[in-house]
Design a protein around this motif. Structure first.
Motif, PDB file in Angstrom:
ATOM      1  N   PRO A  37       0.799  -1.232   0.000  1.00 48.82           N
ATOM      2  CA  PRO A  37       0.000   0.000   0.000  1.00 48.82           C
ATOM      3  C   PRO A  37       0.830   1.281   0.000  1.00 48.82           C
ATOM      4  O   PRO A  37       0.329   2.335  -0.373  1.00 48.82           O
ATOM      5  N   LEU A  38       2.094   1.209   0.372  1.00 52.72           N
ATOM      6  CA  LEU A  38       2.945   2.394   0.386  1.00 52.72           C
ATOM      7  C   LEU A  38       3.769   2.535  -0.891  1.00 52.72           C
ATOM      8  O   LEU A  38       4.618   3.416  -0.997  1.00 52.72           O
ATOM      9  N   GLY A  39       3.529   1.633  -1.873  1.00 52.00           N
ATOM     10  CA  GLY A  39       4.198   1.735  -3.154  1.00 52.00           C
ATOM     11  C   GLY A  39       5.542   1.050  -3.235  1.00 52.00           C
ATOM     12  O   GLY A  39       6.212   1.121  -4.260  1.00 52.00           O
ATOM     13  N   ARG A  40       5.965   0.378  -2.163  1.00 48.98           N
ATOM     14  CA  ARG A  40       7.241  -0.336  -2.173  1.00 48.98           C
ATOM     15  C   ARG A  40       7.026  -1.783  -2.570  1.00 48.98           C
ATOM     16  O   ARG A  40       5.988  -2.382  -2.267  1.00 48.98           O
ATOM     17  N   LEU A  58     -10.668  -9.006  -1.379  1.00 49.51           N
ATOM     18  CA  LEU A  58     -10.246  -7.799  -2.070  1.00 49.51           C
ATOM     19  C   LEU A  58     -10.920  -7.713  -3.432  1.00 49.51           C
ATOM     20  O   LEU A  58     -11.152  -8.738  -4.078  1.00 49.51           O
ATOM     21  N   SER A  59     -11.207  -6.508  -3.864  1.00 50.86           N
ATOM     22  CA  SER A  59     -11.698  -6.273  -5.220  1.00 50.86           C
ATOM     23  C   SER A  59     -10.484  -6.077  -6.116  1.00 50.86           C
ATOM     24  O   SER A  59      -9.579  -5.304  -5.787  1.00 50.86           O
ATOM     25  N   VAL A  60     -10.467  -6.789  -7.241  1.00 53.19           N
ATOM     26  CA  VAL A  60      -9.307  -6.772  -8.130  1.00 53.19           C
ATOM     27  C   VAL A  60      -9.726  -6.298  -9.516  1.00 53.19           C
ATOM     28  O   VAL A  60     -10.776  -6.701 -10.023  1.00 53.19           O
ATOM     29  N   THR A  61      -8.896  -5.467 -10.106  1.00 54.19           N
ATOM     30  CA  THR A  61      -9.021  -5.104 -11.508  1.00 54.19           C
ATOM     31  C   THR A  61      -7.714  -5.472 -12.184  1.00 54.19           C
ATOM     32  O   THR A  61      -6.656  -4.987 -11.799  1.00 54.19           O
ATOM     33  N   ASP A  62      -7.798  -6.389 -13.154  1.00 59.38           N
ATOM     34  CA  ASP A  62      -6.647  -6.793 -13.968  1.00 59.38           C
ATOM     35  C   ASP A  62      -6.758  -6.118 -15.322  1.00 59.38           C
ATOM     36  O   ASP A  62      -7.798  -6.213 -15.974  1.00 59.38           O
ATOM     37  N   ARG A 114      -1.127  -5.371 -15.358  1.00 58.72           N
ATOM     38  CA  ARG A 114      -1.139  -4.458 -14.216  1.00 58.72           C
ATOM     39  C   ARG A 114      -2.452  -4.680 -13.488  1.00 58.72           C
ATOM     40  O   ARG A 114      -3.521  -4.597 -14.095  1.00 58.72           O
ATOM     41  N   SER A 115      -2.355  -4.972 -12.214  1.00 58.00           N
ATOM     42  CA  SER A 115      -3.543  -5.258 -11.408  1.00 58.00           C
ATOM     43  C   SER A 115      -3.517  -4.413 -10.145  1.00 58.00           C
ATOM     44  O   SER A 115      -2.456  -4.197  -9.565  1.00 58.00           O
ATOM     45  N   GLN A 116      -4.699  -3.986  -9.739  1.00 59.30           N
ATOM     46  CA  GLN A 116      -4.818  -3.310  -8.455  1.00 59.30           C
ATOM     47  C   GLN A 116      -5.797  -4.070  -7.582  1.00 59.30           C
ATOM     48  O   GLN A 116      -6.806  -4.595  -8.053  1.00 59.30           O
ATOM     49  N   PHE A 117      -5.452  -4.133  -6.292  1.00 59.54           N
ATOM     50  CA  PHE A 117      -6.233  -4.825  -5.283  1.00 59.54           C
ATOM     51  C   PHE A 117      -6.737  -3.772  -4.309  1.00 59.54           C
ATOM     52  O   PHE A 117      -5.945  -2.986  -3.782  1.00 59.54           O
ATOM     53  N   ARG A 118      -8.046  -3.766  -4.084  1.00 58.34           N
ATOM     54  CA  ARG A 118      -8.651  -2.728  -3.245  1.00 58.34           C
ATOM     55  C   ARG A 118      -9.506  -3.341  -2.149  1.00 58.34           C
ATOM     56  O   ARG A 118     -10.115  -4.385  -2.335  1.00 58.34           O
ATOM     57  N   LYS A 119      -9.532  -2.637  -1.017  1.00 58.26           N
ATOM     58  CA  LYS A 119     -10.407  -2.979   0.103  1.00 58.26           C
ATOM     59  C   LYS A 119     -11.094  -1.683   0.510  1.00 58.26           C
ATOM     60  O   LYS A 119     -10.415  -0.679   0.746  1.00 58.26           O
ATOM     61  N   PHE A 120     -12.415  -1.704   0.568  1.00 60.62           N
ATOM     62  CA  PHE A 120     -13.203  -0.501   0.876  1.00 60.62           C
ATOM     63  C   PHE A 120     -12.856   0.645  -0.076  1.00 60.62           C
ATOM     64  O   PHE A 120     -12.850   1.810   0.301  1.00 60.62           O
ATOM     65  N   GLY A 121     -12.515   0.317  -1.338  1.00 68.46           N
ATOM     66  CA  GLY A 121     -12.199   1.317  -2.337  1.00 68.46           C
ATOM     67  C   GLY A 121     -10.776   1.851  -2.282  1.00 68.46           C
ATOM     68  O   GLY A 121     -10.361   2.607  -3.152  1.00 68.46           O
ATOM     69  N   LEU A 122     -10.015   1.459  -1.264  1.00 64.12           N
ATOM     70  CA  LEU A 122      -8.643   1.939  -1.118  1.00 64.12           C
ATOM     71  C   LEU A 122      -7.666   0.916  -1.680  1.00 64.12           C
ATOM     72  O   LEU A 122      -7.777  -0.283  -1.402  1.00 64.12           O
ATOM     73  N   LYS A 123      -6.686   1.381  -2.445  1.00 64.44           N
ATOM     74  CA  LYS A 123      -5.685   0.483  -3.015  1.00 64.44           C
ATOM     75  C   LYS A 123      -4.801  -0.059  -1.899  1.00 64.44           C
ATOM     76  O   LYS A 123      -4.206   0.701  -1.143  1.00 64.44           O
ATOM     77  N   VAL A 124      -4.712  -1.399  -1.810  1.00 63.10           N
ATOM     78  CA  VAL A 124      -3.872  -2.034  -0.798  1.00 63.10           C
ATOM     79  C   VAL A 124      -2.684  -2.760  -1.417  1.00 63.10           C
ATOM     80  O   VAL A 124      -1.735  -3.113  -0.711  1.00 63.10           O
ATOM     81  N   ALA A 125      -2.736  -3.010  -2.723  1.00 61.66           N
ATOM     82  CA  ALA A 125      -1.616  -3.668  -3.400  1.00 61.66           C
ATOM     83  C   ALA A 125      -1.754  -3.443  -4.899  1.00 61.66           C
ATOM     84  O   ALA A 125      -2.831  -3.151  -5.411  1.00 61.66           O
ATOM     85  N   GLU A 126      -0.627  -3.580  -5.586  1.00 69.17           N
ATOM     86  CA  GLU A 126      -0.610  -3.494  -7.036  1.00 69.17           C
ATOM     87  C   GLU A 126       0.375  -4.537  -7.550  1.00 69.17           C
ATOM     88  O   GLU A 126       1.400  -4.796  -6.919  1.00 69.17           O
ATOM     89  N   LEU A 127       0.047  -5.129  -8.680  1.00 65.06           N
ATOM     90  CA  LEU A 127       0.889  -6.146  -9.304  1.00 65.06           C
ATOM     91  C   LEU A 127       1.240  -5.670 -10.704  1.00 65.06           C
ATOM     92  O   LEU A 127       0.387  -5.139 -11.409  1.00 65.06           O
ATOM     93  N   VAL A 128       2.500  -5.848 -11.090  1.00 63.78           N
ATOM     94  CA  VAL A 128       2.945  -5.588 -12.449  1.00 63.78           C
ATOM     95  C   VAL A 128       3.726  -6.811 -12.881  1.00 63.78           C
ATOM     96  O   VAL A 128       4.629  -7.266 -12.163  1.00 63.78           O
ATOM     97  N   ALA A 129       3.364  -7.371 -14.052  1.00 62.43           N
ATOM     98  CA  ALA A 129       4.018  -8.609 -14.499  1.00 62.43           C
ATOM     99  C   ALA A 129       4.053  -8.673 -16.009  1.00 62.43           C
ATOM    100  O   ALA A 129       3.220  -8.081 -16.699  1.00 62.43           O
ATOM    101  N   THR A 130       5.027  -9.417 -16.510  1.00 60.19           N
ATOM    102  CA  THR A 130       5.073  -9.767 -17.931  1.00 60.19           C
ATOM    103  C   THR A 130       4.556 -11.187 -18.080  1.00 60.19           C
ATOM    104  O   THR A 130       4.641 -11.989 -17.144  1.00 60.19           O
TER     105      THR A 130
END
Length: 184
Positions: free
Chosen positions: A58-61, A144-148, A161-177
């Motif tokens: 969630p902090l972008g690291r 979690l709600s996910v958008t891929d 690129r995927s984002q994972f959200r809880k209560f509308g707040l981004k809690v994780a992001e995935l980037v992959a080939t």
């Protein structure tokens, strides 16, 4: 003084909501991706696939790195995708997806850890898929709600690129080939 603070907070919330609605990851539309190498799901997600990626907290690291080996087999408009992930922690994760491609480009997706059915669409040079996923108990068991978003590149490598959200707040992001295994 208090009225000024309240007005400032209201303005900040309105700006944040407008930003999310019109200028962020979640504001993307398939119409934005009509140019580029067309996404053909039966061609691009087929056979053995190698995936390499990062998960950001969630902090972008970077919180995790992974390698995934997928096997995707189509039978008409239905596919079974088997995923095996190896994380830098030493943990592994297996998932089976059952995918259905509808004649109008819609996609339905099911997996054991999904809550309900995932829904998406293929159009132009991209695929978008929305679903709710239940994390394992050792990861907190959260739903979690996910958008891929998966995008084609000129040489056929797919970028996810995927984002994972809880209560509308981004809690994780995935980037992959993702690319056919054995290439490169």
């Amino acid at each position: 003084m208090i009225i000024g603070i309240l007005v400032g907070l209201i303005i900040a919330v309105v700006v944040a909501l407008l930003w999310q609605r019109y200028a962020s990851f979640v504001s993307q539309k398939l119409d934005h991706y009509q140019s580029g190498r067309p996404f053909d799901i039966r061609r691009d997600l087929n056979g053995p696939i190698l995936s390499e990626g990062l998960i950001y907290g969630p902090l972008g690291r970077v919180s995790s790195r992974f390698v995934g080996n997928f096997s995707v087999n189509w039978d008409g408009d239905r596919a079974i995708m088997i995923e095996r992930f190896r994380y830098d922690s030493g943990n592994t994760q297996d998932r089976r997806w059952d995918l259905v491609l509808h004649p109008d480009g819609r996609i339905s997706a099911e997996a054991e850890d999904l809550v309900g059915t995932g829904h998406g669409r293929v159009a132009g040079s991209a695929l978008v898929l929305h679903y709710r996923i239940r994390l394992t108990e050792d990861a907190g068991g959260h739903v979690l709600s996910v958008t891929d978003w998966i995008y084609t590149t000129p040489d056929g490598v797919l970028m996810n690129r995927s984002q994972f959200r809880k209560f509308g707040l981004k809690v994780a992001e995935l980037v992959a080939t993702m690319r056919p295994a054995g290439e490169y």
